[in-house]
Design a protein around this motif. Sequence first.
Motif, PDB file in Angstrom:
ATOM      1  N   ALA A   1      13.208  -3.954  16.179  1.00 41.46           N
ATOM      2  CA  ALA A   1      12.724  -5.110  16.939  1.00 41.46           C
ATOM      3  C   ALA A   1      12.802  -6.362  16.073  1.00 41.46           C
ATOM      4  CB  ALA A   1      11.286  -4.874  17.397  1.00 41.46           C
ATOM      5  N   PRO A   2      13.129  -7.507  16.669  1.00 38.74           N
ATOM      6  CA  PRO A   2      13.243  -8.749  15.886  1.00 38.74           C
ATOM      7  C   PRO A   2      11.879  -9.343  15.574  1.00 38.74           C
ATOM      8  CG  PRO A   2      13.702  -9.195  18.195  1.00 38.74           C
ATOM      9  CD  PRO A   2      13.489  -7.704  18.089  1.00 38.74           C
ATOM     10  N   ALA A   3      11.096  -8.645  14.767  1.00 40.10           N
ATOM     11  CA  ALA A   3       9.737  -9.091  14.439  1.00 40.10           C
ATOM     12  C   ALA A   3       9.683  -9.564  12.990  1.00 40.10           C
ATOM     13  CB  ALA A   3       8.745  -7.947  14.661  1.00 40.10           C
ATOM     14  N   PRO A   4       8.918 -10.620  12.712  1.00 40.96           N
ATOM     15  CA  PRO A   4       8.787 -11.092  11.324  1.00 40.96           C
ATOM     16  C   PRO A   4       7.981 -10.109  10.480  1.00 40.96           C
ATOM     17  CG  PRO A   4       7.285 -12.293  12.754  1.00 40.96           C
ATOM     18  CD  PRO A   4       8.133 -11.443  13.657  1.00 40.96           C
ATOM     19  N   ILE A   5       8.198 -10.154   9.192  1.00 40.37           N
ATOM     20  CA  ILE A   5       7.458  -9.273   8.277  1.00 40.37           C
ATOM     21  C   ILE A   5       6.065  -9.855   8.052  1.00 40.37           C
ATOM     22  CG2 ILE A   5       7.368  -8.332   5.940  1.00 40.37           C
ATOM     23  CD1 ILE A   5      10.394  -8.342   5.902  1.00 40.37           C
ATOM     24  N   PRO A   6       5.004  -9.079   8.309  1.00 41.24           N
ATOM     25  CA  PRO A   6       3.638  -9.579   8.071  1.00 41.24           C
ATOM     26  C   PRO A   6       3.288  -9.472   6.587  1.00 41.24           C
ATOM     27  CG  PRO A   6       3.555  -7.362   8.985  1.00 41.24           C
ATOM     28  CD  PRO A   6       5.010  -7.733   8.923  1.00 41.24           C
ATOM     29  N   TRP A   7       3.573 -10.512   5.846  1.00 42.69           N
ATOM     30  CA  TRP A   7       3.458 -10.435   4.393  1.00 42.69           C
ATOM     31  C   TRP A   7       2.024 -10.174   3.924  1.00 42.69           C
ATOM     32  CZ3 TRP A   7       7.630  -9.454   1.914  1.00 42.69           C
ATOM     33  CH2 TRP A   7       8.864  -9.936   2.368  1.00 42.69           C
ATOM     34  N   ALA A   8       1.040 -10.738   4.598  1.00 39.54           N
ATOM     35  CA  ALA A   8      -0.355 -10.486   4.192  1.00 39.54           C
ATOM     36  C   ALA A   8      -0.689  -9.011   4.345  1.00 39.54           C
ATOM     37  CB  ALA A   8      -1.304 -11.343   5.030  1.00 39.54           C
ATOM     38  N   ALA A   9      -0.267  -8.399   5.459  1.00 36.56           N
ATOM     39  CA  ALA A   9      -0.510  -6.969   5.658  1.00 36.56           C
ATOM     40  C   ALA A   9       0.253  -6.129   4.644  1.00 36.56           C
ATOM     41  CB  ALA A   9      -0.117  -6.569   7.079  1.00 36.56           C
ATOM     42  N   VAL A  10       1.451  -6.571   4.273  1.00 38.73           N
ATOM     43  CA  VAL A  10       2.231  -5.866   3.253  1.00 38.73           C
ATOM     44  C   VAL A  10       1.467  -5.829   1.929  1.00 38.73           C
ATOM     45  CG1 VAL A  10       4.297  -6.059   1.803  1.00 38.73           C
ATOM     46  CG2 VAL A  10       4.495  -6.261   4.284  1.00 38.73           C
ATOM     47  N   GLY A  11       0.919  -6.978   1.539  1.00 40.53           N
ATOM     48  CA  GLY A  11       0.158  -7.023   0.287  1.00 40.53           C
ATOM     49  C   GLY A  11      -1.094  -6.168   0.338  1.00 40.53           C
ATOM     50  N   ARG A  12      -1.831  -6.231   1.467  1.00 43.27           N
ATOM     51  CA  ARG A  12      -3.044  -5.411   1.588  1.00 43.27           C
ATOM     52  C   ARG A  12      -2.721  -3.928   1.513  1.00 43.27           C
ATOM     53  NH1 ARG A  12      -4.396  -9.153   5.621  1.00 43.27           N
ATOM     54  NH2 ARG A  12      -3.716  -7.708   7.244  1.00 43.27           N
ATOM     55  N   ALA A  13      -1.652  -3.506   2.190  1.00 45.22           N
ATOM     56  CA  ALA A  13      -1.298  -2.089   2.182  1.00 45.22           C
ATOM     57  C   ALA A  13      -0.945  -1.621   0.782  1.00 45.22           C
ATOM     58  CB  ALA A  13      -0.133  -1.846   3.139  1.00 45.22           C
ATOM     59  N   SER A  14      -0.205  -2.418   0.029  1.00 41.63           N
ATOM     60  CA  SER A  14       0.161  -2.031  -1.331  1.00 41.63           C
ATOM     61  C   SER A  14      -1.065  -1.827  -2.202  1.00 41.63           C
ATOM     62  CB  SER A  14       1.073  -3.105  -1.950  1.00 41.63           C
ATOM     63  OG  SER A  14       2.329  -3.125  -1.329  1.00 41.63           O
ATOM     64  N   VAL A  15      -1.989  -2.768  -2.131  1.00 43.84           N
ATOM     65  CA  VAL A  15      -3.200  -2.662  -2.951  1.00 43.84           C
ATOM     66  C   VAL A  15      -4.086  -1.525  -2.459  1.00 43.84           C
ATOM     67  CG1 VAL A  15      -5.304  -3.862  -3.654  1.00 43.84           C
ATOM     68  CG2 VAL A  15      -3.127  -5.099  -3.568  1.00 43.84           C
ATOM     69  N   ALA A  16      -4.256  -1.426  -1.147  1.00 43.19           N
ATOM     70  CA  ALA A  16      -5.195  -0.451  -0.584  1.00 43.19           C
ATOM     71  C   ALA A  16      -4.788   0.987  -0.875  1.00 43.19           C
ATOM     72  CB  ALA A  16      -5.318  -0.659   0.924  1.00 43.19           C
ATOM     73  N   LEU A  17      -3.499   1.287  -0.914  1.00 39.30           N
ATOM     74  CA  LEU A  17      -3.063   2.668  -1.123  1.00 39.30           C
ATOM     75  C   LEU A  17      -2.785   2.996  -2.578  1.00 39.30           C
ATOM     76  CD1 LEU A  17      -2.595   2.366   2.024  1.00 39.30           C
ATOM     77  CD2 LEU A  17      -0.813   4.080   1.738  1.00 39.30           C
ATOM     78  N   SER A  18      -2.438   2.003  -3.389  1.00 39.33           N
ATOM     79  CA  SER A  18      -2.117   2.291  -4.791  1.00 39.33           C
ATOM     80  C   SER A  18      -3.337   2.230  -5.704  1.00 39.33           C
ATOM     81  CB  SER A  18      -1.054   1.317  -5.293  1.00 39.33           C
ATOM     82  OG  SER A  18      -1.508  -0.020  -5.216  1.00 39.33           O
TER      83      SER A  18
END
Length: 649
Positions: A20-37
């Motif tokens: 799908a032509p959706a933009p990357i949610p950069w804030a969610a990307v950062g939260r996911a990286s920190v939250a799981l690592s």
Amino acid sequence: MARPPRITPPTWLTAGLKPAPAPIPWAAVGRASVALSAPLAVGLAAGQPAYGALVSMGALSGVIGDTADAYRMRVFNIAVPQAFGALGVTLGTLVFGHGWAAVATLTLVALVSGMISSIGAVASVSGLLLLLNAVVGAGLPMPDPWWKAPVLLGLGGLFVLVLSLLGWPMRRAAPEREAVAATYRTVAELYEATGTAAYDEKRQAVTASLNQSYDLVLARRARQHGRAAPLVRVLAQLNVVIPLVEAAAAAHLRARLVGPLSPAIPAAVRGLADAVEEGRTGAPALDGLPTPERPAERAVDHALRHAAAVVHEADPDPYDVDDRLGRPAALRVRAHRAARAVLLSETSWRYGLRLALCIGLAQALVSLIPVPRSYWVALTVTFVMKPDFGSVFSRAVLRAAGTAAGLVLAALVLSEVPRGWWDVPVMVVLAALIPAFSAKGYAFQTAAITPVILLLSDTLNHQGFGLVLPRLYDSLIGCGITLVAGYLLWPESWHVRVADRLADAVADTAAYVGRAFAADGSDRGGRPRARRKLYRDLSTVRSEFQRALTEPPPTGARAAAWWPLVVAVERIVDATTAARIRVDHGAPAPDPAEVAAVERELRELADGLRDTETLVEVRAELPGDENGVLAPLRQEVGAARAIAGPDLR
């Protein structure tokens, strides 16, 4: 020599494989990286990597559920599903290794999970985590005593919630303002599309944006909380979008007959969007607007100037703001509806039984056949049978494709990266892919989640590369069980089951026509609310049709044949609104007999939709003034009655 025709898979099979032509949610990307690592790093530092893996699993659930924009909704969307997830892992842990007791428990949990999923979006995610964590708890060894696993998983969800709320003190109303500003921009695009074939598509985008904005601003809003000044102002700015949208319907008809609107009008709407987003106040600037001459032009000018005055008003009267346009019902009413939907709804029981049957078969199969760590079979069934993500058939196909792609990445990680501290930077990268890929589609989300779950599972059971191929076999088995027991054995899965809902929308449209042209002019305030409800219902019908289009033949073909009727009903609502707006700004009112004839035709159409799955052409004779305001409406009703589906016989 003629080139042989290319053999390509059907569209209904491959539609979900296109990103799908959706933009990357950069804030969610950062939260996911920190939250799981971060939990993995803490667990390794403390000498308890299994504990860190469980906290990361809880964080994974929080990342998947963190889909709201408003901060107060994030609390609800993350905390409530986490509570159900904690209950699920507790039940699963208690029956771990107990064979048929585990089969019975998971089957019962699946029934409850499926039934509560019919309540709404948060309940759907809660039901998913209830079953998902129960499956994981029954399939993987958890640390003793029994309460440790739910506590650790809950800590992961709490960590995601804390990360999500970090910006709350500085951006309290920013998500609401941004959503309302986005709605204004979709309205600007709607005005640019008036008189063109792109108008219908832009109107659908406006409906979706209005739905999102009202849900964001008003969901779970108590009356005393709603009187807070920032939220009152945002709500007032959102409410004045409605007259702009109604005037656009009249402007579209005017543009088809006369020519395009002045570019100054959509430019002025975009200026209002900027003012909403930036929180600007002061005197509105509406220079360069054309002088209105026709009723439609006067409606647009009036709506635009009214919106400009409200948008730039610093402190609107909190008791002069209509908060009924999108406000949900009272909590007591919603609780009663939810309980009724769960206990008495045929749809709720049907889905719960389908899910319970599939989970029971999956768990019984792995209890009879010695498949090591076979929880993945039931896990696959859980994800594929999730009801509000698309058709069961297409999800099974997409799940298999996404799992295969995810396993390729997991194989590289498990074979080349040594376990231990290297898991942390690897998780930083893998976790970032989840929100980025989830926006692209279900197959891409599956491909991103699969290596994360496998890496966390390996931290708990230390199987290494040996996890990869068994997980692929388990996924294929789970998809097969779902296709047979969750799809083929239920004949209603093969039919277009949206006729009743569409019939209700047509009947509501008939009532809307009568209300719009009531002889005494009563209930003027109720007309916008009725229109909002109509478009929200039609948006739901449209989503259900789009889901049916991904089903294999004959279901997809039948849905495609009905699709023009959905569009026709939306145009009838638009034509009704346009006629009413023209009357409000100087056009002669229609004859009551003409209004009654249109209502009668729509009610007959609604009754016909309830009686058959086959669309049959009906020639409608709707006499009236060919130069009157209802002429376009009569044409749209006639077009709806003339839609036929000969291929359905």
